[in-house]
Design an enzyme around this catalytic site. Structure first.
Site, PDB file in Angstrom:
ATOM      1  N   ASP A  80      15.365  27.588  17.392  1.00 18.03           N
ATOM      2  CA  ASP A  80      14.855  26.421  18.128  1.00 18.03           C
ATOM      3  C   ASP A  80      15.787  25.216  18.034  1.00 18.03           C
ATOM      4  O   ASP A  80      16.622  25.105  17.150  1.00 18.03           O
ATOM      5  CB  ASP A  80      13.453  26.039  17.633  1.00 18.03           C
ATOM      6  CG  ASP A  80      13.380  25.847  16.119  1.00 18.03           C
ATOM      7  OD1 ASP A  80      14.181  26.474  15.388  1.00 18.03           O
ATOM      8  OD2 ASP A  80      12.520  25.080  15.653  1.00 18.03           O
ATOM      9  N   GLU A 138      11.347  26.917  13.578  1.00 17.29           N
ATOM     10  CA  GLU A 138      11.602  26.459  12.208  1.00 17.29           C
ATOM     11  C   GLU A 138      11.444  24.955  12.062  1.00 17.29           C
ATOM     12  O   GLU A 138      11.013  24.463  11.020  1.00 17.29           O
ATOM     13  CB  GLU A 138      13.011  26.876  11.771  1.00 17.29           C
ATOM     14  CG  GLU A 138      13.336  26.582  10.309  1.00 17.29           C
ATOM     15  CD  GLU A 138      13.792  25.147  10.058  1.00 17.29           C
ATOM     16  OE1 GLU A 138      13.494  24.607   8.967  1.00 17.29           O
ATOM     17  OE2 GLU A 138      14.436  24.561  10.944  1.00 17.29           O
ATOM     18  N   GLU A 139      11.776  24.212  13.108  1.00 17.99           N
ATOM     19  CA  GLU A 139      11.786  22.755  13.015  1.00 17.99           C
ATOM     20  C   GLU A 139      10.396  22.121  13.074  1.00 17.99           C
ATOM     21  O   GLU A 139      10.251  20.918  12.863  1.00 17.99           O
ATOM     22  CB  GLU A 139      12.635  22.163  14.151  1.00 17.99           C
ATOM     23  CG  GLU A 139      14.101  22.544  14.114  1.00 17.99           C
ATOM     24  CD  GLU A 139      14.895  21.826  13.026  1.00 17.99           C
ATOM     25  OE1 GLU A 139      14.280  21.072  12.249  1.00 17.99           O
ATOM     26  OE2 GLU A 139      16.112  22.037  12.968  1.00 17.99           O
ATOM     27  N   HIS A 364      20.954  16.696  12.918  1.00 18.51           N
ATOM     28  CA  HIS A 364      19.816  15.950  13.459  1.00 18.51           C
ATOM     29  C   HIS A 364      20.245  14.594  14.020  1.00 18.51           C
ATOM     30  O   HIS A 364      19.468  13.642  14.040  1.00 18.51           O
ATOM     31  CB  HIS A 364      18.711  15.772  12.403  1.00 18.51           C
ATOM     32  CG  HIS A 364      17.987  17.038  12.080  1.00 18.51           C
ATOM     33  ND1 HIS A 364      16.620  17.087  11.864  1.00 18.51           N
ATOM     34  CD2 HIS A 364      18.410  18.313  11.927  1.00 18.51           C
ATOM     35  CE1 HIS A 364      16.252  18.332  11.596  1.00 18.51           C
ATOM     36  NE2 HIS A 364      17.335  19.097  11.634  1.00 18.51           N
TER      37      HIS A 364
END
Length: 396
Positions: A80, A138-139, A364
């Site tokens: 993702d 996962e995020e 990020h």
């Protein structure tokens, strides 16, 4: 020591880079990875692998059965992206406004497809089964790992060991980082809502100042963390937001505070949960108010199995040389690889992606990118992990 050579061709490296670019240009948010899943499945089917997928969940599993009998092992990659507008300037920048692969999941996915391609072309050399797990979400807790496990991907045949990697800007290209035991932290979140009387700023003695009560609660939680939590078992509380008040001359009657809790040991996480609840209630009640705690469980800690981590270290030393295998430091970041490692012994390791001239940009962030020369490092290590794991587990 003499290094073991891996037959990694330029063609394979080009394939991995191309897949990474295609995925990077079409990023998808957690649990919405529809196009990414289609791409993964097409590639796995092209390799001749058995493909497992579901109508109610993104992600997929490729199953490669070797020519001979043997144990089953698994590799996992997250697929993702993040809700970030890309500004990296790369040639393969995101085509989707406000969505970006800013945590190298595109690289993780491309590498796992590269590993599947490598061994699909060498099926006759394999004695055992490899499961290639492409995991969504996962995020965004609760993530996709638990959902995939519940669908039985670690069964039929039962997986004996599971491995994975995550990019690390702390490690240079050509290096990896390994660590047995606690590797990444459990990660919970909370919202604390405080209700008090409030009042007028000109007559604080007739009301209750919610901001003052909230500040006291924040301070008291931090103090109690040093007294109620075992200093030999790491744990932390970080406060992210503090919202209160409507005007400069009015005492706030409601305060909303949010934060995160990090820990390695489950018992420590539960102790911190109770600490936040009890301290906030006690202080709020002293001022005639209430404190409501909405506590959200995130991921448990990523705990690497000692034996499998030693296997990863040896595999990396075989193909890279011991000078390129670093001891990793545990981090308070979270990852739902934790769920796989709770079910099956395994290891998660750091993949160095930072060129010699320095980090391109932190993960990020809108400018994040990585050194694609690092692909060969991860492929070599993973190829050797497969060889060693299948051989050693077959002996048991």
């Amino acid at each position: 020591m003499e290094r073991r050579e891996c037959c990694i061709t330029q063609e394979l490296l080009d394939y991995v880079a191309d897949i990474r670019h295609r995925i990077h240009q079409e990023p998808e948010l957690s649990m919405q990875e529809y196009e990414t899943t289609e791409l993964i499945c097409r590639e796995l089917e092209e390799f001749g692998l058995e493909v497992i997928r579901w109508p109610d969940l993104t992600g997929a599993v490729g199953v490669l059965r070797g020519a001979g009998p043997g144990p089953a092992i698994a590799f996992r990659a997250d697929i993702d992206a993040l809700p970030i507008r890309e500004n990296s300037g790369s040639k393969w920048t995101s085509r989707k406004e406000g969505v970006m692969h800013a945590c190298a999941h595109d690289g993780h996915t491309a590498l796992l497809l590269g590993l599947a391609k490598y061994y699909a072309e060498r099926r006759e050399e394999l004695a055992g089964v490899i499961k290639f797990i492409f995991q969504p979400g996962e995020e965004l807790p609760p993530g996709g790992a638990l959902k995939m496990i519940e669908k039985g991907i670690l069964d039929n045949p039962p997986v004996k060991a599971v491995f994975g990697l995550h990019h690390a800007t702390e490690n240079k290209t050509g290096d990896i980082g390994v660590l047995a035991g606690p590797f990444l932290a459990g990660s919970d979140s909370f919202t604390l809502t405080i209700h008090v009387k409030g009042g007028g700023g000109s007559a604080p003695h007739k009301g209750v100042d919610g901001i003052m009560v909230g500040a006291e609660i924040v301070t008291a939680i931090e103090v109690e963390m040093t007294r109620q939590i075992d200093p030999l078992k790491p744990g932390l509380v970080s406060f992210g937001t503090f919202h209160a008040g409507t005007a400069f001359n009015i005492l706030a009657g409601q305060v909303v505070i949010t934060g995160t809790v990090r820990f390695f040991d489950d018992d420590t996480g539960e102790r911190i949960h109770r600490l936040i609840r009890d301290v906030s209630r006690s202080i709020a009640e002293r001022y005639g108010g209430t404190a409501e705690l909405d506590y959200q469980r995130g991921y448990p800690g990523v705990i690497n199995d000692e034996r499998m981590t030693e296997l990863v270290r040896q595999a990396a030393e075989n193909v890279l040389g011991p000078e390129h295998v670093k001891r990793a430091e545990p981090l308070m970041a979270g990852d739902d690889m934790a769920y796989f490692l709770r079910e099956v012994p395994g290891s998660y390791y750091w993949w160095g992606i930072t060129p010699e001239e320095g980090m391109i940009a932190p993960a990020h962030t809108e400018k994040f990118d990585f050194d694609e020369n690092a692909f060969s490092t991860a492929l070599k290590v993973n190829i050797e992990i497969v060889r060693m794991a299948l051989e050693r587990l077959a002996e048991e």
